[in-house]
Design an enzyme around this catalytic site. Structure first.
Site, short mmCIF file in Angstrom:
data_model
loop_
_atom_site.label_atom_id
_atom_site.label_comp_id
_atom_site.label_asym_id
_atom_site.label_seq_id
_atom_site.Cartn_x
_atom_site.Cartn_y
_atom_site.Cartn_z
N GLY A 291 -93.56 81.79 -4.51
CA GLY A 291 -92.91 81.83 -3.21
C GLY A 291 -91.48 81.31 -3.30
CB CYS A 292 -88.52 81.84 -1.15
SG CYS A 292 -89.28 81.67 0.48
CE1 TYR A 293 -88.20 76.97 2.78
CE2 TYR A 293 -90.29 77.79 3.61
CZ TYR A 293 -88.97 77.46 3.83
OH TYR A 293 -88.42 77.57 5.08
#
Length: 348
Positions: free
Chosen positions: A148-150
């Protein structure tokens, strides 16, 4: 040429895959799917791609996708797990940009994503595609779970400190702000211009579904129990992530300066083509990575105290999604890791 298919090509990550793959000299996108847009031209929906693709969206069919060498799934959570088993059995290598294969424990996944996992037997087989950490596993991988981006920005930011045992693993705080595109390409009142412009708000404070993914990844680098407060925020910009990370130094490391820790990061990421460790005290901004696959990191030690602050920026759609997926593909097929990803950031 590497024959590529894309499941779910109408969202922001699907569009970003198309944008980046258009300049990849070793790739031909042969299939792109969308039930809603089936029969329509890709370039009619995305005029920015005109002249680069002569494709129409198709209803997703295993038989058609099975002709590809690599299939990316840019569909929402819960879709990839219904395609991956058959495609892998057909010899297709599968890169999932959703969360379907990121967590090892099916029960944990079902708790956070609110549905039954269709193929939990594949969870242990999936290579977690944080390229800088699991690069050695990618050449033989059949299934890659793109982070995921986070989780990408938080793990890259904390990793050298945990890996070297420099901080207390139970003291981590991640304050992270994301552009609106991180919520996906959809009609949602809360994401409309009038609702997000000139405002800033936190969400998922009591628990965000990316938290177990981050903890799972960081746990590989310490024997201590990790405790982390993770607070995501929505900020009124189209793309980009800015993470402000905090950790408490161990007693044995309190004599080290911020410059010493910058050196540790520089040495850890010295051979990583997309990670830029900046001079101590720098303040990386999101626009410096917009549209690129780069991640920029800077360290501070405010008032020479016990808390070290790490600033990390990335483009959530590139290094946080499509760019990292292509980076993984390059390693999988033996291309230079930077192929198709050498574009500069867009400034202003």
């Amino acid at each position: 040429m590497i024959q590529v298919g894309i499941i779910g090509g109408t969202g922001y990550t699907g569009l970003e895959l198309l944008r980046l793959l258009a300049s990849h000299p070793e790739v031909e996108v042969t299939n792109i799917t969308s039930r809603e847009q089936a029969g329509n031209s890709v370039c009619d929906l995305f005029p920015s791609l005109e002249g680069h693709y002569n494709l129409k969206f198709e209803v997703p069919e295993i038989a058609n996708l099975g002709q590809c060498d690599i299939v990316f799934s840019a569909a929402p959570n819960g879709v990839a797990m219904n395609f991956a088993p058959q495609l892998i059995d057909m010899g297709v290598r599968f890169i999932d940009l959703s969360a379907d294969f990121r967590l090892r424990d099916a029960k944990v996944w079902e708790h956070w994503y609110g549905m039954t996992h269709a193929c939990p037997e594949l969870l242990d087989q999936a290579v977690y595609g944080l390229t800088e950490i699991h690069r050695d596993q990618l050449p033989t991988a059949k299934l890659v779970a793109n982070p995921g981006c986070y989780p990408t920005v938080v793990q890259l930011g904390f990793l050298p400190l945990l890996e070297g045992g420099h901080v207390e693993a139970g003291s981590l705080i991640a304050d992270v702000k994301s552009g609106v595109s991180g919520a996906g390409r959809k009609a949602d009142l809360a994401l409309s211009f009038s609702e997000t412009s000139d405002s800033l708000r936190a969400y998922g404070v009591s628990g965000h579904r990316h938290l177990p993914e981050i903890l799972q990844g960081l746990a590989l680098f310490t024997t201590e129990k990790i405790n982390m407060v993770f607070t995501p925020h929505l900020i009124p910009m189209n793309r980009g992530i800015h993470a402000t990370l905090y950790a408490k130094l161990n007693n044995k490391n309190q004599k080290n300066s911020a410059e010493d820790f910058t050196k540790i990061y520089t040495e850890r990421y010295d051979h990583e083509p997309f990670i830029r460790v900046m001079p101590t005290g720098s303040h990386p901004d999101v626009r410096s990575v917009r549209g690129s696959n780069n991640c920029r990191i800077a360290l501070h030690r405010p008032q020479d105290g016990r808390i070290i602050t790490i600033l990390v920026v990335e483009d959530n759609l590139v290094k946080g999604a499509a760019g990292q997926a292509i980076q993984n593909m390059n390693v999988m097929v033996g291309c230079n890791e930077t192929t198709g990803l050498s574009n500069l950031a867009l400034v202003p």
